[in-house]
Design a protein around this motif. Structure first.
Motif, PDB file in Angstrom:
ATOM      1  N   ALA A 139      40.512  34.944  44.002  1.00 37.46           N
ATOM      2  CA  ALA A 139      40.724  33.475  44.164  1.00 37.46           C
ATOM      3  C   ALA A 139      40.219  32.986  42.849  1.00 37.46           C
ATOM      4  O   ALA A 139      40.812  32.049  42.274  1.00 37.46           O
ATOM      5  CB  ALA A 139      39.883  32.893  45.190  1.00 37.46           C
ATOM      6  N   ASN A 140      39.266  33.462  42.030  1.00 33.76           N
ATOM      7  CA  ASN A 140      38.877  33.084  40.797  1.00 33.76           C
ATOM      8  C   ASN A 140      39.795  33.369  39.651  1.00 33.76           C
ATOM      9  O   ASN A 140      39.940  32.558  38.716  1.00 33.76           O
ATOM     10  CB  ASN A 140      37.291  33.627  40.492  1.00 33.76           C
ATOM     11  CG  ASN A 140      36.290  32.852  41.486  1.00 33.76           C
ATOM     12  OD1 ASN A 140      35.838  31.871  40.962  1.00 33.76           O
ATOM     13  ND2 ASN A 140      35.992  33.832  42.556  1.00 33.76           N
ATOM     14  N   VAL A 141      40.430  34.466  39.758  1.00 34.63           N
ATOM     15  CA  VAL A 141      41.467  34.886  38.944  1.00 34.63           C
ATOM     16  C   VAL A 141      42.614  34.273  38.987  1.00 34.63           C
ATOM     17  O   VAL A 141      43.435  33.754  37.740  1.00 34.63           O
ATOM     18  CB  VAL A 141      41.515  36.444  38.821  1.00 34.63           C
ATOM     19  CG1 VAL A 141      42.418  36.962  37.712  1.00 34.63           C
ATOM     20  CG2 VAL A 141      40.153  37.001  38.910  1.00 34.63           C
ATOM     21  N   PHE A 142      43.363  34.087  40.105  1.00 36.70           N
ATOM     22  CA  PHE A 142      44.624  33.822  40.196  1.00 36.70           C
ATOM     23  C   PHE A 142      44.653  32.345  41.161  1.00 36.70           C
ATOM     24  O   PHE A 142      45.466  31.183  40.801  1.00 36.70           O
ATOM     25  CB  PHE A 142      45.593  34.535  41.034  1.00 36.70           C
ATOM     26  CG  PHE A 142      45.587  35.896  40.217  1.00 36.70           C
ATOM     27  CD1 PHE A 142      46.392  36.119  39.115  1.00 36.70           C
ATOM     28  CD2 PHE A 142      44.849  37.060  40.723  1.00 36.70           C
ATOM     29  CE1 PHE A 142      46.538  36.908  38.091  1.00 36.70           C
ATOM     30  CE2 PHE A 142      45.214  38.243  40.018  1.00 36.70           C
ATOM     31  CZ  PHE A 142      45.941  38.248  38.544  1.00 36.70           C
ATOM     32  N   VAL A 246      39.470  39.877  35.451  1.00 36.69           N
ATOM     33  CA  VAL A 246      39.694  41.118  35.497  1.00 36.69           C
ATOM     34  C   VAL A 246      38.407  42.036  35.680  1.00 36.69           C
ATOM     35  O   VAL A 246      38.585  43.127  36.187  1.00 36.69           O
ATOM     36  CB  VAL A 246      40.430  41.486  34.182  1.00 36.69           C
ATOM     37  CG1 VAL A 246      40.724  43.054  34.004  1.00 36.69           C
ATOM     38  CG2 VAL A 246      41.887  40.788  34.228  1.00 36.69           C
ATOM     39  N   GLY A 247      37.436  41.788  34.710  1.00 39.39           N
ATOM     40  CA  GLY A 247      36.159  42.484  34.911  1.00 39.39           C
ATOM     41  C   GLY A 247      35.729  42.374  36.281  1.00 39.39           C
ATOM     42  O   GLY A 247      35.176  43.454  37.079  1.00 39.39           O
ATOM     43  N   THR A 248      35.893  41.455  37.356  1.00 44.49           N
ATOM     44  CA  THR A 248      35.534  41.489  38.485  1.00 44.49           C
ATOM     45  C   THR A 248      36.372  42.277  39.311  1.00 44.49           C
ATOM     46  O   THR A 248      35.716  43.050  40.229  1.00 44.49           O
ATOM     47  CB  THR A 248      35.259  40.000  39.234  1.00 44.49           C
ATOM     48  OG1 THR A 248      36.697  39.301  39.150  1.00 44.49           O
ATOM     49  CG2 THR A 248      34.537  39.066  38.442  1.00 44.49           C
ATOM     50  N   VAL A 249      37.501  42.317  39.214  1.00 43.65           N
ATOM     51  CA  VAL A 249      38.525  43.003  39.830  1.00 43.65           C
ATOM     52  C   VAL A 249      38.063  44.613  39.775  1.00 43.65           C
ATOM     53  O   VAL A 249      38.138  45.495  40.459  1.00 43.65           O
ATOM     54  CB  VAL A 249      39.947  42.750  39.640  1.00 43.65           C
ATOM     55  CG1 VAL A 249      40.846  43.748  40.343  1.00 43.65           C
ATOM     56  CG2 VAL A 249      40.115  41.330  40.228  1.00 43.65           C
ATOM     57  N   VAL A 250      37.815  45.000  38.336  1.00 45.13           N
ATOM     58  CA  VAL A 250      37.668  46.462  38.137  1.00 45.13           C
ATOM     59  C   VAL A 250      36.356  46.761  38.701  1.00 45.13           C
ATOM     60  O   VAL A 250      36.173  47.852  39.162  1.00 45.13           O
ATOM     61  CB  VAL A 250      37.745  46.544  36.283  1.00 45.13           C
ATOM     62  CG1 VAL A 250      37.422  47.906  36.166  1.00 45.13           C
ATOM     63  CG2 VAL A 250      39.322  46.345  35.870  1.00 45.13           C
ATOM     64  N   LEU A 297      31.849  42.435  30.959  1.00 46.70           N
ATOM     65  CA  LEU A 297      30.605  43.102  31.592  1.00 46.70           C
ATOM     66  C   LEU A 297      29.824  42.071  32.719  1.00 46.70           C
ATOM     67  O   LEU A 297      29.506  42.725  33.703  1.00 46.70           O
ATOM     68  CB  LEU A 297      29.576  43.358  30.551  1.00 46.70           C
ATOM     69  CG  LEU A 297      30.171  44.499  29.542  1.00 46.70           C
ATOM     70  CD1 LEU A 297      28.795  44.774  28.343  1.00 46.70           C
ATOM     71  CD2 LEU A 297      30.231  45.888  30.230  1.00 46.70           C
ATOM     72  N   LEU A 298      29.958  40.801  32.294  1.00 48.45           N
ATOM     73  CA  LEU A 298      29.273  39.990  33.458  1.00 48.45           C
ATOM     74  C   LEU A 298      30.355  40.186  34.579  1.00 48.45           C
ATOM     75  O   LEU A 298      29.688  40.056  35.785  1.00 48.45           O
ATOM     76  CB  LEU A 298      29.295  38.518  33.026  1.00 48.45           C
ATOM     77  CG  LEU A 298      28.734  37.506  34.001  1.00 48.45           C
ATOM     78  CD1 LEU A 298      27.226  37.886  34.423  1.00 48.45           C
ATOM     79  CD2 LEU A 298      28.817  36.020  33.244  1.00 48.45           C
ATOM     80  N   GLY A 299      31.523  39.840  34.325  1.00 53.15           N
ATOM     81  CA  GLY A 299      32.539  40.107  35.620  1.00 53.15           C
ATOM     82  C   GLY A 299      32.459  41.240  36.436  1.00 53.15           C
ATOM     83  O   GLY A 299      32.287  41.351  37.440  1.00 53.15           O
ATOM     84  N   PHE A 300      32.187  42.203  35.617  1.00 51.99           N
ATOM     85  CA  PHE A 300      32.210  43.716  36.133  1.00 51.99           C
ATOM     86  C   PHE A 300      31.012  43.862  36.989  1.00 51.99           C
ATOM     87  O   PHE A 300      30.997  44.654  37.986  1.00 51.99           O
ATOM     88  CB  PHE A 300      32.282  44.739  34.838  1.00 51.99           C
ATOM     89  CG  PHE A 300      32.244  46.086  35.578  1.00 51.99           C
ATOM     90  CD1 PHE A 300      33.474  46.878  35.664  1.00 51.99           C
ATOM     91  CD2 PHE A 300      31.118  46.939  35.704  1.00 51.99           C
ATOM     92  CE1 PHE A 300      33.478  48.280  35.844  1.00 51.99           C
ATOM     93  CE2 PHE A 300      30.986  48.206  36.156  1.00 51.99           C
ATOM     94  CZ  PHE A 300      32.155  48.962  36.228  1.00 51.99           C
ATOM     95  N   THR A 301      29.887  43.177  36.474  1.00 48.12           N
ATOM     96  CA  THR A 301      28.608  43.743  37.219  1.00 48.12           C
ATOM     97  C   THR A 301      28.032  42.740  38.295  1.00 48.12           C
ATOM     98  O   THR A 301      27.237  43.078  38.997  1.00 48.12           O
ATOM     99  CB  THR A 301      27.371  43.725  36.013  1.00 48.12           C
ATOM    100  OG1 THR A 301      27.750  44.494  35.063  1.00 48.12           O
ATOM    101  CG2 THR A 301      26.138  44.374  36.681  1.00 48.12           C
TER     102      THR A 301
END
Length: 393
Positions: A139-142, A246-250, A297-301
């Motif tokens: 929702a945040n990305v798209f 993208v970081g959050t999805v990965v 990294l913030l999105g990933f973590t």
């Protein structure tokens, strides 16, 4: 994974798009409703407060309803609220719409997590929750950019109607894919609320609120940080948000797979990485190259810690909808407080303050984990099954 798990993730994507899309519609809403930008921005706070206080109340009200029937009622309530918003000509009507949709969204989040936990074996709950909570990331990305694009093309009302159509589709998909099961043997309210006497459970809630509050303390002010501190042009900022997404999805894919067997390790590592990352980001925010790395990294973590957080909460209590709705409510409270503290910091110290605020909140999360370990919480939240309320098998 059962198809229903992916349908629930799609539903959360649709519902959460309503929560986040207002940020991209502020100028249009301000003009259309005849209010200031600040008043339009308060619609975000109204939604968050509706989730914090209204979601648990609605969940308690529907606790004796069969899960599938309760979901249908939440969809109908959401559609009613979203339609009020699409037709609103006065500010008070939009406030009402945000409250109604927030109630339905918060209650649905809790029920979706509960149903998801009962659709899969205990050792796959974290992976399944990663798919369901992945709807929030998408929702945040798209969702937010898409709603903004629709607004620019056809106006903000069209964006509201588009979500209405998607949620109506979700309603059909849930009816077709989620199996109907009898209502759980719900105890009386006093018995159901007795689980909240657990100090370890409230410790888990505190950890979750602090971790996500740390993320949103920074996220809420990323746009001015990127333009005013790092020197990016405003035209590039949407692309940088996509990188964050993208970081959050990965991260959701990776950490979701680790959430079952390594729940506490994921939370410890996430807290440490967030504290260090945000502290370093505050120091190097003027560097565009390092800002790009920090965003990913913030999105990933950050948000991908959700499956581990939810798994820990359910292992300390049960997989019921009320527990999961309360978890959502405490996270929303963390988001609200984190953003508010960051705003105070910006007023006093400038645009590096949100990162320092987030780092301090992450340290607070680590302290809460340390206290949980001292109280024996680690032993109760390692390997083990999640107590289940009902089974949709």
């Amino acid at each position: 994974m059962p198809l229903a798990v992916f349908v629930l993730g799609f539903a959360i994507f649709c519902l959460n798009t309503t929560e986040v899309m207002v940020a991209g519609l502020l100028p249009s809403l301000s003009d259309g409703l005849g209010v200031s930008i600040t008043a339009a921005g308060n619609l975000v706070t109204v939604f968050a407060l509706g989730m914090v206080f209204g979601g648990p109340v609605l969940t308690l009200t529907l606790r004796k309803a069969p899960p599938k029937q309760a979901m249908v009622m939440m969809f109908v309530l959401f559609l009613a609220g979203q339609t009020i918003g699409a037709l609103a000509t006065a500010y008070w009507a939009m406030v009402l719409a945000r409250i109604v949709t927030a109630l339905a969204t918060a209650a649905f989040f809790g029920l979706a997590a509960s149903v998801c936990a009962n659709l899969v074996p205990a050792d796959k709950i974290g992976r399944a929750l990663a798919i369901v909570f992945g709807g929030f990331m998408v929702a945040n990305v798209f969702g937010l950019p898409l709603a903004t694009f629709i607004d620019q093309l056809m106006g903000w009302r069209a964006a509201f109607w588009a979500v209405d159509i998607l949620v109506a589709l979700c309603l059909v998909l849930v009816v077709c894919t989620v199996k109907a099961v009898p209502a759980p043997q719900a105890p009386d309210v006093r018995s159901e609320l007795s689980v909240f006497r657990s100090g370890r459970l409230w410790g888990a809630f505190a950890t979750n609120a602090l971790l996500i509050g740390a993320v949103f303390a920074t996220f809420a002010y990323l746009a001015p940080v990127l333009t005013e501190v790092a020197g990016f042009s405003a035209a590039v900022v949407p692309l940088l948000f996509v990188l964050y997404g993208v970081g959050t999805v990965v991260g959701n894919i990776v950490l979701g797979r680790l959430a079952d067997a390594h729940t506490m390790r994921v939370l410890w590592l996430g807290g440490v990485v967030l504290a260090v990352l945000l502290g370093l980001y505050a120091l190097v925010a003027s560097s565009q190259a390092l800002s790009i790395a920090a965003l990913f990294l913030l999105g990933f973590t950050g948000m991908p810690l959700n499956p581990a957080m939810a798994s820990r909460v359910m292992r300390l209590s049960n997989s019921g909808a009320l527990i999961n709705t309360m978890n959502t409510a405490t996270i929303c409270a963390g988001i609200t407080v984190g953003s508010w503290l960051a705003g105070l910091g910006v007023d006093a110290y400038g645009y590096r303050a949100p990162m320092w605020t987030g780092a301090l909140l992450a340290v607070g999360a680590l302290v809460s984990l340390l206290l949980a370990r001292a109280a024996g919480g680690r032993r109760a939240t390692t390997a083990g099954s999640v107590p289940q309320i009902s089974s949709p098998h």
